[in-house]
Design a protein around this motif. Structure first.
Motif, PDB file in Angstrom:
ATOM      1  N   TRP A   8       0.468 -11.099  46.258  1.00 18.14           N
ATOM      2  CA  TRP A   8       0.579  -9.699  46.673  1.00 18.14           C
ATOM      3  C   TRP A   8       1.715  -8.989  45.950  1.00 18.14           C
ATOM      4  O   TRP A   8       1.649  -7.798  45.679  1.00 18.14           O
ATOM      5  CB  TRP A   8       0.781  -9.625  48.195  1.00 18.14           C
ATOM      6  N   ARG A   9       2.775  -9.735  45.616  1.00 18.71           N
ATOM      7  CA  ARG A   9       3.859  -9.149  44.824  1.00 18.71           C
ATOM      8  C   ARG A   9       3.353  -8.711  43.459  1.00 18.71           C
ATOM      9  O   ARG A   9       3.697  -7.641  42.963  1.00 18.71           O
ATOM     10  CB  ARG A   9       4.990 -10.172  44.648  1.00 18.71           C
ATOM     11  N   GLY A  12       1.298  -5.615  43.847  1.00 16.37           N
ATOM     12  CA  GLY A  12       2.161  -4.456  44.058  1.00 16.37           C
ATOM     13  C   GLY A  12       2.830  -4.014  42.777  1.00 16.37           C
ATOM     14  O   GLY A  12       2.959  -2.811  42.509  1.00 16.37           O
ATOM     15  N   ALA A  15       0.270  -2.224  40.624  1.00 17.76           N
ATOM     16  CA  ALA A  15      -0.009  -0.900  41.184  1.00 17.76           C
ATOM     17  C   ALA A  15       1.112   0.073  40.839  1.00 17.76           C
ATOM     18  O   ALA A  15       0.878   1.218  40.443  1.00 17.76           O
ATOM     19  CB  ALA A  15      -0.189  -1.000  42.695  1.00 17.76           C
ATOM     20  N   ALA A  16       2.353  -0.385  40.970  1.00 17.26           N
ATOM     21  CA  ALA A  16       3.503   0.463  40.646  1.00 17.26           C
ATOM     22  C   ALA A  16       3.524   0.799  39.160  1.00 17.26           C
ATOM     23  O   ALA A  16       3.834   1.932  38.763  1.00 17.26           O
ATOM     24  CB  ALA A  16       4.802  -0.234  41.057  1.00 17.26           C
TER      25      ALA A  16
END
Length: 361
Positions: A8-9, A12, A15-16
């Protein structure tokens, strides 16, 4: 648990990064802010293809999620086998017909625009006096710089393409050494330049460049051509028709201009003794030069296509050209000056002389 968190990191972070990169486009360089009709047509084609791909992804994801939810083991049981649809003529027709329709929706405008951009018949059109109606530029890509010849106007320049707005500008593209590719992201295009044939196409420039951040659009070589491929940039200055005509007149007015070895200007003396065999300071003439034409050097946006346009940038280039742009044909400093390095006085004078080569000031 930790392994799942790491995944999930990563999600994320990606996505960023996507959000961050979405704001990187600059008006003078981005394909997402087209400033010409060709660029706008290509941008619309990009939107169409993206919409089709997004539609396909959404449909596949929906079917995938529905299948997981509807036929999960907790709902249908461990030993239940769902009804098989293999061999269904209805489904076979649906998932064969839909891709064909989507491909046709994408193919028709793609083929149409491809032929439209390649239509250069108007390049040969003449007016009643026998003059060309359209502006034509012969582009020659070289390691690692660009030459721009205007055959109808009888002038040649390099590294900075100057064109009028509000009309089609036609290009004859070729390479002098290896394959390159001519691309102005904000305007459109991207066409290979080859050694053994000439590629032709046109672009339109809707906006004058003087209002942009650097006063120019950025052009790129889009074909890996050697160790300094990433530094093979050129700039595009777009002018109104009247200003373009003035620029042409000023370039033609440099006819016969040469550097004088006996000049009282030390910079001109140094240039005449060290640089004149490769570089011209007259914009009147034809292409085919060994090195970039410097008639309008003082009006440029960059030194060597990527360094700061200043006297310090010039001196840095003269002293470190091979380190800054590996593989280019610029001789080393001692080769230019009979085996000796230039003195600080000579370098300062030469840089000042080059900055004074202008047709716009």
């Amino acid at each position: 648990m930790m392994k799942g968190l790491k995944k999930w990191r990563l999600f994320g972070l990606l996505a960023a990064l996507t959000i961050f990169l979405s704001g990187c486009g600059e008006e003078y360089l981005s394909t997402l802010t087209p400033a010409g009709q060709v660029g706008k047509d290509q941008y619309n084609l990009l939107l169409l293809s993206t919409a089709i791909m997004t539609f396909v992804i959404i449909v596949v994801v929906i079917i995938y999620v529905l299948a997981i939810v509807k036929f999960r083991r907790k709902k249908v049981g461990e030993n239940t086998i769902p009804k098989q649809v293999e061999g269904s003529h209805t489904l076979e027709i649906i998932w064969t017909a839909i891709p064909i329709v989507l491909l046709l929706i994408l193919a028709v405008p793609t083929v149409s625009l491809t032929y439209k951009f390649a239509d250069t018949k108007a390049m040969e059109a003449k007016d009643a006096d026998g003059n060309a109606k359209a502006v034509t530029v012969n582009v020659t890509a070289k390691l690692y710089w660009w030459e721009f010849e205007y055959p109808e106007q009888g002038i040649v320049t390099s590294q900075e393409l100057v064109v009028p707005t509000g009309q089609k500008v036609y290009f004859n593209l070729k390479a002098a050494d290896v394959k390159h590719s001519f691309w102005i992201p904000a305007i459109g295009g991207k066409m290979d330049t080859n050694v053994d044939n000439i590629n032709k196409f046109y672009l339109t420039f809707d906006k004058e460049s003087d209002g942009l951040k650097d006063g120019v659009f950025y052009g790129k070589c889009a074909e890996l051509c050697g160790p300094s491929h990433a530094l093979m940039d050129f700039k595009v200055k777009t002018l109104s028709q009247d200003n373009f005509n003035n620029w042409v007149d000023n370039m033609q007015a440099t006819k016969g201009k040469k550097a004088d070895k006996n000049s009282t200007d030390l910079g001109e003396q140094v240039f005449a003794n060290s640089c004149i065999s490769c570089h011209a300071v007259s914009g009147e003439g034809t292409g085919g030069g060994v090195a970039p034409n410097l008639a309008a050097f003082g009006d440029r946006n960059r030194v060597a296509g990527f360094l700061e346009h200043s006297e310090d940038g010039i001196k840095n280039w003269i002293k470190n050209s091979q380190e800054l742009k590996p593989g280019n044909i610029m001789p080393e400093e001692k080769a230019l000056n009979n085996g000796k390095e230039f003195t600080d006085e000579e370098l300062d004078a030469l840089a000042a002389y080059l900055m004074g080569l202008s047709v716009e000031k």
